[in-house]
Design a protein around this motif. Structure first.
Motif, PDB file in Angstrom:
ATOM      1  N   LEU A 151       0.846  -1.189   0.000  1.00  0.00           N
ATOM      2  CA  LEU A 151       0.000   0.000   0.000  1.00  0.00           C
ATOM      3  C   LEU A 151       0.886   1.244   0.000  1.00  0.00           C
ATOM      4  CD1 LEU A 151      -2.918   1.146   0.233  1.00  0.00           C
ATOM      5  CD2 LEU A 151      -2.568   1.146   2.719  1.00  0.00           C
ATOM      6  N   THR A 152       0.661   2.133  -0.985  1.00  0.00           N
ATOM      7  CA  THR A 152       1.474   3.355  -1.077  1.00  0.00           C
ATOM      8  C   THR A 152       0.654   4.626  -0.896  1.00  0.00           C
ATOM      9  OG1 THR A 152       1.245   3.450  -3.477  1.00  0.00           O
ATOM     10  CG2 THR A 152       3.176   2.280  -2.600  1.00  0.00           C
ATOM     11  N   GLY A 153      -0.688   4.515  -0.987  1.00  0.00           N
ATOM     12  CA  GLY A 153      -1.473   5.723  -0.839  1.00  0.00           C
ATOM     13  C   GLY A 153      -2.941   5.479  -0.596  1.00  0.00           C
ATOM     14  N   VAL A 154      -3.544   6.409   0.140  1.00  0.00           N
ATOM     15  CA  VAL A 154      -4.989   6.415   0.398  1.00  0.00           C
ATOM     16  C   VAL A 154      -5.467   7.836   0.092  1.00  0.00           C
ATOM     17  CG1 VAL A 154      -6.813   6.092   2.107  1.00  0.00           C
ATOM     18  CG2 VAL A 154      -4.739   4.679   2.224  1.00  0.00           C
ATOM     19  N   TYR A 155      -6.416   7.930  -0.848  1.00  0.00           N
ATOM     20  CA  TYR A 155      -6.820   9.239  -1.349  1.00  0.00           C
ATOM     21  C   TYR A 155      -8.331   9.366  -1.425  1.00  0.00           C
ATOM     22  CZ  TYR A 155      -2.060   8.667  -2.982  1.00  0.00           C
ATOM     23  OH  TYR A 155      -0.710   8.405  -3.043  1.00  0.00           O
ATOM     24  N   THR A 156      -8.795  10.594  -1.265  1.00  0.00           N
ATOM     25  CA  THR A 156     -10.177  10.931  -1.544  1.00  0.00           C
ATOM     26  C   THR A 156     -10.186  11.738  -2.831  1.00  0.00           C
ATOM     27  OG1 THR A 156     -10.612  11.078   0.833  1.00  0.00           O
ATOM     28  CG2 THR A 156     -12.249  12.043  -0.635  1.00  0.00           C
ATOM     29  N   HIS A 158       8.649   6.433  -6.570  1.00  0.00           N
ATOM     30  CA  HIS A 158       9.862   6.981  -5.976  1.00  0.00           C
ATOM     31  C   HIS A 158       9.762   7.303  -4.484  1.00  0.00           C
ATOM     32  CE1 HIS A 158      11.183   7.293 -10.106  1.00  0.00           C
ATOM     33  NE2 HIS A 158      10.151   8.060 -10.396  1.00  0.00           N
ATOM     34  N   GLY A 159       8.556   7.308  -3.926  1.00  0.00           N
ATOM     35  CA  GLY A 159       8.389   7.702  -2.532  1.00  0.00           C
ATOM     36  C   GLY A 159       8.530   6.551  -1.560  1.00  0.00           C
ATOM     37  N   GLU A 160       8.434   6.893  -0.296  1.00  0.00           N
ATOM     38  CA  GLU A 160       8.463   5.896   0.771  1.00  0.00           C
ATOM     39  C   GLU A 160       7.248   6.093   1.647  1.00  0.00           C
ATOM     40  OE1 GLU A 160      12.038   5.627   3.023  1.00  0.00           O
ATOM     41  OE2 GLU A 160      13.318   5.889   1.265  1.00  0.00           O
ATOM     42  N   GLY A 161       6.821   5.023   2.293  1.00  0.00           N
ATOM     43  CA  GLY A 161       5.687   5.097   3.187  1.00  0.00           C
ATOM     44  C   GLY A 161       4.377   5.272   2.437  1.00  0.00           C
ATOM     45  N   ILE A 162       3.372   5.658   3.166  1.00  0.00           N
ATOM     46  CA  ILE A 162       2.029   5.826   2.612  1.00  0.00           C
ATOM     47  C   ILE A 162       1.724   7.311   2.496  1.00  0.00           C
ATOM     48  CG2 ILE A 162      -0.423   5.351   2.915  1.00  0.00           C
ATOM     49  CD1 ILE A 162       0.394   2.915   4.599  1.00  0.00           C
ATOM     50  N   MET A 163       1.264   7.723   1.320  1.00  0.00           N
ATOM     51  CA  MET A 163       0.858   9.108   1.120  1.00  0.00           C
ATOM     52  C   MET A 163      -0.659   9.177   1.256  1.00  0.00           C
ATOM     53  SD  MET A 163       1.914  11.802  -1.891  1.00  0.00           S
ATOM     54  CE  MET A 163       0.919  11.208  -3.242  1.00  0.00           C
ATOM     55  N   PHE A 164      -1.138  10.221   1.907  1.00  0.00           N
ATOM     56  CA  PHE A 164      -2.564  10.459   2.082  1.00  0.00           C
ATOM     57  C   PHE A 164      -2.898  11.774   1.397  1.00  0.00           C
ATOM     58  CE2 PHE A 164      -0.867   8.201   5.715  1.00  0.00           C
ATOM     59  CZ  PHE A 164      -1.726   7.115   5.830  1.00  0.00           C
ATOM     60  N   GLY A 165      -4.062  11.858   0.792  1.00  0.00           N
ATOM     61  CA  GLY A 165      -4.395  13.109   0.140  1.00  0.00           C
ATOM     62  C   GLY A 165      -5.831  13.186  -0.310  1.00  0.00           C
ATOM     63  N   THR A 166      -6.221  14.388  -0.677  1.00  0.00           N
ATOM     64  CA  THR A 166      -7.531  14.652  -1.269  1.00  0.00           C
ATOM     65  C   THR A 166      -7.300  15.488  -2.521  1.00  0.00           C
ATOM     66  OG1 THR A 166      -8.582  14.635   0.905  1.00  0.00           O
ATOM     67  CG2 THR A 166      -9.820  15.641  -0.898  1.00  0.00           C
ATOM     68  N   PHE A 167      -7.929  15.055  -3.613  1.00  0.00           N
ATOM     69  CA  PHE A 167      -7.830  15.747  -4.884  1.00  0.00           C
ATOM     70  C   PHE A 167      -9.217  16.210  -5.285  1.00  0.00           C
ATOM     71  CE2 PHE A 167      -4.273  12.877  -4.673  1.00  0.00           C
ATOM     72  CZ  PHE A 167      -3.213  13.653  -5.112  1.00  0.00           C
ATOM     73  N   ARG A 219      -4.713  18.399  -1.406  1.00  0.00           N
ATOM     74  CA  ARG A 219      -4.039  18.396  -0.109  1.00  0.00           C
ATOM     75  C   ARG A 219      -3.309  17.068  -0.008  1.00  0.00           C
ATOM     76  NH1 ARG A 219      -8.314  18.873   4.394  1.00  0.00           N
ATOM     77  NH2 ARG A 219      -8.751  16.964   3.323  1.00  0.00           N
ATOM     78  N   ILE A 220      -2.021  17.133   0.328  1.00  0.00           N
ATOM     79  CA  ILE A 220      -1.193  15.930   0.406  1.00  0.00           C
ATOM     80  C   ILE A 220      -0.563  15.867   1.785  1.00  0.00           C
ATOM     81  CG2 ILE A 220       0.832  14.749  -0.517  1.00  0.00           C
ATOM     82  CD1 ILE A 220      -1.343  14.893  -2.562  1.00  0.00           C
ATOM     83  N   ASP A 221      -0.537  14.664   2.356  1.00  0.00           N
ATOM     84  CA  ASP A 221       0.153  14.414   3.624  1.00  0.00           C
ATOM     85  C   ASP A 221       0.907  13.109   3.456  1.00  0.00           C
ATOM     86  OD1 ASP A 221       1.035  14.163   6.228  1.00  0.00           O
ATOM     87  OD2 ASP A 221      -0.878  13.464   6.994  1.00  0.00           O
ATOM     88  N   SER A 222       2.213  13.210   3.278  1.00  0.00           N
ATOM     89  CA  SER A 222       3.046  12.024   3.120  1.00  0.00           C
ATOM     90  C   SER A 222       3.784  11.779   4.427  1.00  0.00           C
ATOM     91  CB  SER A 222       4.039  12.228   1.984  1.00  0.00           C
ATOM     92  OG  SER A 222       4.779  11.071   1.790  1.00  0.00           O
TER      93      SER A 222
END
Length: 157
Positions: A60-65, A127-136, A148-151
């Motif tokens: 899992l690399t990201g959770v987005y709205t 290219h990133g690490e961890g899980i990125m969270f965001g809303t587009f 809005r992005i929160d990595s």
């Protein structure tokens, strides 16, 4: 709210992407979750259906709205769970039911036609690490209005 998963398949400095015929945009293979599936099961199933590959242990690399707005009102909203996979089995489909499949050098993906939010989440998967969270937030024509992005690199999947 619709739940959607996708999976970026990476091998030897290349990423497998799908070109959707409706807009000609490139995306990671994925789609809608089915009732009772976990997000991981959905990502594996969608990738297999669209590419022929069964991804093993996707990360899992990201959770987005994703929000579609028109005249200041929300007209659609869904959750996107993004994975990446580097270990897979199977044979790539000659013809995907969802569009054209193509392997791209990872350093060439930033200039491909795609939704701007997808570009950000794909670069994080590659290219990133961890899980990125965001809303587009998008217009009905998928113009990115704001995001809005929160990595958090300390969060591991």
């Amino acid at each position: 709210m619709q739940r959607v998963t996708n999976c970026t398949v990476i091998k030897d400095g290349k990423v497998l992407l799908l070109q959707k015929p409706s807009r000609g945009w490139w995306v990671a293979p994925g789609g809608k979750m089915e009732t009772g599936e976990t997000i991981k099961e959905s990502a594996i199933r969608e990738c297999r259906e669209e590419t022929g590959f069964t991804v093993k242990n996707p990360e899992l690399t990201g959770v987005y709205t994703m929000v579609i707005e028109e005249d200041g009102k929300v007209i659609s909203e869904w959750m996107l769970f993004t994975f990446k996979g580097t270990d897979y089995s199977g044979t790539m489909l000659e013809h995907s039911p969802e569009g054209e499949l193509k392997w791209w050098d990872t350093d060439k993906t930033n200039n491909l036609p795609m939704a701007e939010g997808d570009r950000k989440l794909m670069q994080h998967s590659l290219h990133g690490e961890g899980i990125m969270f965001g809303t587009f937030y998008y217009s009905p024509s998928y113009e990115l209005l704001r995001s809005r992005i929160d990595s958090d690199p300390t969060v591991k999947s």
